[in-house]
Design a protein around this motif. Structure first.
Motif, mmCIF file in Angstrom:
data_model
loop_
_atom_site.group_PDB
_atom_site.id
_atom_site.type_symbol
_atom_site.label_atom_id
_atom_site.label_comp_id
_atom_site.label_asym_id
_atom_site.label_seq_id
_atom_site.Cartn_x
_atom_site.Cartn_y
_atom_site.Cartn_z
ATOM 1 N N LEU A 191 0.874 -1.173 0.000
ATOM 2 C CA LEU A 191 0.000 0.000 0.000
ATOM 3 C C LEU A 191 0.908 1.220 0.000
ATOM 4 C CD1 LEU A 191 -2.862 1.247 0.205
ATOM 5 C CD2 LEU A 191 -2.526 1.274 2.697
ATOM 6 N N VAL A 192 0.758 2.070 -1.000
ATOM 7 C CA VAL A 192 1.633 3.226 -1.178
ATOM 8 C C VAL A 192 0.801 4.504 -1.174
ATOM 9 C CG1 VAL A 192 3.096 4.428 -2.868
ATOM 10 C CG2 VAL A 192 3.464 2.005 -2.403
ATOM 11 N N GLY A 193 1.342 5.547 -0.537
ATOM 12 C CA GLY A 193 0.732 6.867 -0.576
ATOM 13 C C GLY A 193 1.611 7.813 -1.364
ATOM 14 N N VAL A 194 0.997 8.749 -2.090
ATOM 15 C CA VAL A 194 1.752 9.753 -2.831
ATOM 16 C C VAL A 194 1.541 11.102 -2.152
ATOM 17 C CG1 VAL A 194 -0.152 10.017 -4.511
ATOM 18 C CG2 VAL A 194 2.143 10.885 -5.050
ATOM 19 N N TYR A 195 2.663 11.783 -1.853
ATOM 20 C CA TYR A 195 2.630 13.010 -1.060
ATOM 21 C C TYR A 195 3.257 14.162 -1.839
ATOM 22 C CZ TYR A 195 1.577 9.956 2.879
ATOM 23 O OH TYR A 195 0.989 9.042 3.717
ATOM 24 N N TYR A 196 2.648 15.319 -1.679
ATOM 25 C CA TYR A 196 3.157 16.540 -2.298
ATOM 26 C C TYR A 196 2.927 17.695 -1.331
ATOM 27 C CZ TYR A 196 3.900 20.152 -5.866
ATOM 28 O OH TYR A 196 4.367 21.222 -6.586
ATOM 29 N N ARG A 197 3.995 18.392 -1.013
ATOM 30 C CA ARG A 197 3.936 19.470 -0.033
ATOM 31 C C ARG A 197 3.358 19.004 1.299
ATOM 32 N NH1 ARG A 197 1.736 24.607 -3.699
ATOM 33 N NH2 ARG A 197 3.655 24.888 -4.906
ATOM 34 N N GLY A 198 3.705 17.784 1.678
ATOM 35 C CA GLY A 198 3.296 17.233 2.957
ATOM 36 C C GLY A 198 1.883 16.707 3.013
ATOM 37 N N ARG A 207 0.824 -5.586 -6.212
ATOM 38 C CA ARG A 207 1.684 -6.713 -5.879
ATOM 39 C C ARG A 207 3.159 -6.361 -6.014
ATOM 40 N NH1 ARG A 207 -0.682 -12.318 -8.143
ATOM 41 N NH2 ARG A 207 0.921 -13.034 -6.699
ATOM 42 N N SER A 208 3.428 -5.160 -6.440
ATOM 43 C CA SER A 208 4.791 -4.639 -6.456
ATOM 44 C C SER A 208 4.725 -3.169 -6.074
ATOM 45 C CB SER A 208 5.431 -4.787 -7.842
ATOM 46 O OG SER A 208 4.830 -3.900 -8.768
ATOM 47 N N LYS A 209 5.860 -2.616 -5.661
ATOM 48 C CA LYS A 209 5.883 -1.194 -5.313
ATOM 49 C C LYS A 209 5.564 -0.336 -6.535
ATOM 50 C CE LYS A 209 9.228 -1.722 -1.541
ATOM 51 N NZ LYS A 209 10.594 -1.405 -1.051
ATOM 52 N N LYS A 210 6.081 -0.724 -7.701
ATOM 53 C CA LYS A 210 5.829 0.036 -8.912
ATOM 54 C C LYS A 210 4.343 0.073 -9.245
ATOM 55 C CE LYS A 210 10.299 -0.898 -11.167
ATOM 56 N NZ LYS A 210 10.954 -1.559 -12.328
ATOM 57 N N GLU A 211 3.700 -1.070 -9.121
ATOM 58 C CA GLU A 211 2.263 -1.139 -9.414
ATOM 59 C C GLU A 211 1.471 -0.289 -8.431
ATOM 60 O OE1 GLU A 211 -1.352 -4.453 -9.799
ATOM 61 O OE2 GLU A 211 0.661 -5.072 -9.187
ATOM 62 N N ALA A 212 1.816 -0.389 -7.149
ATOM 63 C CA ALA A 212 1.118 0.390 -6.132
ATOM 64 C C ALA A 212 1.324 1.888 -6.343
ATOM 65 C CB ALA A 212 1.591 -0.022 -4.740
#
Length: 229
Positions: A191-198, A207-212
């Protein structure tokens, strides 16, 4: 396909055949066999080599395209789905050395694993044969995909699109952070989160970091661009 047939198909005379064996050795196999070297270092190298090869080719082929257009083309050509298609056509999945768990979970057909294996193979070719041969090998297999990319038939690269959308007004860095990792090595879920300016703009699982990361970027892009579906 056995390894002998695979080597013949590649059409290369290896100076150091051990590099080929390492390129085809997944970490799950190495973990089960002490002293066996796996392909992650070659993947790291192959990723950089591939980026250079494709960047150089696009720069020379499309002299009138902007930096942003070239970036989008490169991202589409070297994305996971494109490289997995090339790896599948080569039959890489058939000759990979996998651990028992990875084998049982269908690793031979998993796009992320195939894409990584192609990069590993390219890294091995670069070390053994040099940049020119590596470029000839990679471009011969990627050029047929370029028409699909130009016609918009390839899978969208949301990470690149999100970066372009956000950095129009500010060059601040976009950060992808693994929020959760679960499951055994052969069946990981991220499970990955995308952050911008906090601020967290989106989350994605895979199933992979790239996919997430792609799924997180897609969610963020759709929110920011107001795209539905």
């Amino acid at each position: 396909m056995d390894l002998t047939s695979f080597k013949e198909q590649l059409g290369l005379v290896w100076r150091e055949e051990k590099l080929l064996r390492v390129a085809l050795t997944h970490p799950s196999y190495a973990y089960e066999h002490a002293g066996v070297e796996h392909n992650q270092r070659l993947e790291f190298l192959g990723d950089a080599v591939l980026s250079l090869i494709v960047s150089d080719y696009l720069y020379r082929t499309f002299p009138h395209k902007s930096e942003g257009e070239l970036t989008r083309l490169r991202a589409a050509l070297v994305c996971e789905s494109s490289l997995a298609r090339v790896a599948e056509d080569l039959g890489i999945g058939e000759v990979l050395l996998l651990g028992r768990g990875e084998e049982k979970s269908g690793g031979r057909t998993r796009p992320s694993l195939l894409a990584d294996a192609f990069e590993s193979l390219l890294g091995a070719i670069y070390l053994d044969q040099g940049l020119e041969t590596a470029a000839d090998f990679a471009l011969a297999r990627l050029k047929p995909l370029l028409e699909d990319v130009l016609e918009g038939r390839m899978e969208r690269d949301y990470k690149t699109e999100l970066q372009e959308l956000l950095q129009k007004g500010s060059p601040e860095r976009i950060v992808y952070e693994v929020l959760q990792e679960e499951g055994p090595d052969h069946a990981k879920r991220f499970l990955v989160g995308v952050y911008y300016r906090g601020r967290c703009l989106g989350q994605g699982a895979g199933r992979s970091k790239k996919e997430a990361e792609q799924h997180a970027a897609r969610e963020a892009w759709r929110r920011l661009a107001g795209e539905e579906g």
